[in-house]
Motif scaffolding. Structure first.
Motif, PDB file in Angstrom:
ATOM      1  N   ALA A   1      32.877 -70.451  66.579  1.00  0.00           N
ATOM      2  CA  ALA A   1      33.894 -70.101  67.569  1.00  0.00           C
ATOM      3  C   ALA A   1      34.798 -71.278  67.905  1.00  0.00           C
ATOM      4  O   ALA A   1      35.006 -71.622  69.058  1.00  0.00           O
ATOM      5  CB  ALA A   1      33.242 -69.538  68.833  1.00  0.00           C
ATOM      6  N   ILE A   2      35.297 -71.930  66.858  1.00  0.00           N
ATOM      7  CA  ILE A   2      36.174 -73.088  67.020  1.00  0.00           C
ATOM      8  C   ILE A   2      37.583 -72.708  66.601  1.00  0.00           C
ATOM      9  O   ILE A   2      37.788 -72.158  65.517  1.00  0.00           O
ATOM     10  CB  ILE A   2      35.673 -74.278  66.169  1.00  0.00           C
ATOM     11  CG1 ILE A   2      34.289 -74.704  66.633  1.00  0.00           C
ATOM     12  CG2 ILE A   2      36.645 -75.430  66.241  1.00  0.00           C
ATOM     13  CD1 ILE A   2      33.638 -75.723  65.723  1.00  0.00           C
ATOM     14  N   ASP A   3      38.540 -72.996  67.458  1.00  0.00           N
ATOM     15  CA  ASP A   3      39.941 -72.780  67.124  1.00  0.00           C
ATOM     16  C   ASP A   3      40.458 -74.075  66.505  1.00  0.00           C
ATOM     17  O   ASP A   3      40.620 -75.080  67.190  1.00  0.00           O
ATOM     18  CB  ASP A   3      40.737 -72.428  68.382  1.00  0.00           C
ATOM     19  CG  ASP A   3      42.186 -72.123  68.072  1.00  0.00           C
ATOM     20  OD1 ASP A   3      42.479 -71.713  66.929  1.00  0.00           O
ATOM     21  OD2 ASP A   3      43.026 -72.296  68.970  1.00  0.00           O
ATOM     22  N   HIS A   4      40.674 -74.059  65.203  1.00  0.00           N
ATOM     23  CA  HIS A   4      41.053 -75.271  64.475  1.00  0.00           C
ATOM     24  C   HIS A   4      42.001 -74.878  63.358  1.00  0.00           C
ATOM     25  O   HIS A   4      41.787 -73.869  62.694  1.00  0.00           O
ATOM     26  CB  HIS A   4      39.785 -75.915  63.888  1.00  0.00           C
ATOM     27  CG  HIS A   4      39.987 -77.287  63.353  1.00  0.00           C
ATOM     28  ND1 HIS A   4      40.573 -77.539  62.134  1.00  0.00           N
ATOM     29  CD2 HIS A   4      39.666 -78.495  63.861  1.00  0.00           C
ATOM     30  CE1 HIS A   4      40.608 -78.841  61.921  1.00  0.00           C
ATOM     31  NE2 HIS A   4      40.063 -79.448  62.949  1.00  0.00           N
ATOM     32  N   PRO A   5      43.056 -75.648  63.142  1.00  0.00           N
ATOM     33  CA  PRO A   5      43.938 -75.327  62.005  1.00  0.00           C
ATOM     34  C   PRO A   5      43.188 -75.452  60.682  1.00  0.00           C
ATOM     35  O   PRO A   5      42.249 -76.249  60.564  1.00  0.00           O
ATOM     36  CB  PRO A   5      45.051 -76.367  62.102  1.00  0.00           C
ATOM     37  CG  PRO A   5      44.545 -77.435  62.984  1.00  0.00           C
ATOM     38  CD  PRO A   5      43.487 -76.845  63.855  1.00  0.00           C
ATOM     39  N   ARG A   6      43.576 -74.669  59.714  1.00  0.00           N
ATOM     40  CA  ARG A   6      42.886 -74.703  58.416  1.00  0.00           C
ATOM     41  C   ARG A   6      43.078 -76.030  57.714  1.00  0.00           C
ATOM     42  O   ARG A   6      42.192 -76.499  57.008  1.00  0.00           O
ATOM     43  CB  ARG A   6      43.377 -73.573  57.536  1.00  0.00           C
ATOM     44  CG  ARG A   6      42.924 -72.221  58.076  1.00  0.00           C
ATOM     45  CD  ARG A   6      43.240 -71.129  57.134  1.00  0.00           C
ATOM     46  NE  ARG A   6      42.364 -71.268  55.971  1.00  0.00           N
ATOM     47  CZ  ARG A   6      42.306 -70.394  55.004  1.00  0.00           C
ATOM     48  NH1 ARG A   6      43.062 -69.338  55.016  1.00  0.00           N
ATOM     49  NH2 ARG A   6      41.502 -70.579  53.983  1.00  0.00           N
TER      50      ARG A   6
ATOM     51  N   GLU B   1      35.169 -70.292  57.504  1.00  0.00           N
ATOM     52  CA  GLU B   1      33.868 -69.711  57.830  1.00  0.00           C
ATOM     53  C   GLU B   1      33.143 -70.534  58.902  1.00  0.00           C
ATOM     54  O   GLU B   1      32.500 -69.992  59.786  1.00  0.00           O
ATOM     55  CB  GLU B   1      32.985 -69.626  56.569  1.00  0.00           C
ATOM     56  CG  GLU B   1      33.544 -68.738  55.485  1.00  0.00           C
ATOM     57  CD  GLU B   1      34.616 -69.430  54.646  1.00  0.00           C
ATOM     58  OE1 GLU B   1      34.733 -70.673  54.689  1.00  0.00           O
ATOM     59  OE2 GLU B   1      35.354 -68.721  53.949  1.00  0.00           O
ATOM     60  N   TYR B   2      33.265 -71.839  58.827  1.00  0.00           N
ATOM     61  CA  TYR B   2      32.631 -72.707  59.824  1.00  0.00           C
ATOM     62  C   TYR B   2      33.276 -72.491  61.182  1.00  0.00           C
ATOM     63  O   TYR B   2      32.594 -72.388  62.190  1.00  0.00           O
ATOM     64  CB  TYR B   2      32.748 -74.172  59.404  1.00  0.00           C
ATOM     65  CG  TYR B   2      32.103 -75.109  60.386  1.00  0.00           C
ATOM     66  CD1 TYR B   2      30.734 -75.331  60.354  1.00  0.00           C
ATOM     67  CD2 TYR B   2      32.857 -75.763  61.350  1.00  0.00           C
ATOM     68  CE1 TYR B   2      30.133 -76.182  61.268  1.00  0.00           C
ATOM     69  CE2 TYR B   2      32.268 -76.609  62.271  1.00  0.00           C
ATOM     70  CZ  TYR B   2      30.903 -76.816  62.219  1.00  0.00           C
ATOM     71  OH  TYR B   2      30.310 -77.653  63.133  1.00  0.00           O
ATOM     72  N   ALA B   3      34.597 -72.412  61.200  1.00  0.00           N
ATOM     73  CA  ALA B   3      35.303 -72.211  62.468  1.00  0.00           C
ATOM     74  C   ALA B   3      34.912 -70.879  63.085  1.00  0.00           C
ATOM     75  O   ALA B   3      34.649 -70.799  64.288  1.00  0.00           O
ATOM     76  CB  ALA B   3      36.809 -72.282  62.247  1.00  0.00           C
TER      77      ALA B   3
END
Length: 77
Positions: A17-22, A11-13
């Protein structure tokens, strides 16, 4: 062998609008030596004042006064 796991909330990503691995998993033995060296240099007598000022600046609220003005840190370093 120990591992560190960082779980990034989806939800934060999405909201930012952040592309980040879970999940990010890192072996402790790869992290500890470089982290210890960085901490030792950040708080050595030469870098301590800059580190304290950077921490104070980072913790300052955008609309509030600086809680620890750097000019008043001479007694700390």
């Amino acid at each position: 062998m120990a591992y560190y796991r960082c779980r990034f909330p989806q939800e934060y990503a999405l909201a930012n609008a952040i592309d980040h691995p879970r999940n990010v998993i890192l072996r402790e033995d790869i992290l500890v030596d470089p982290l210890d060296a960085w901490l030792a240099s950040a708080f050595d007598p030469v870098g301590r004042r800059d580190t304290i000022c950077a921490l104070a600046e980072a913790s300052r609220a955008d609309d509030g006064p600086d809680p620890v003005p750097c000019q008043n840190l001479s007694h700390c370093v």
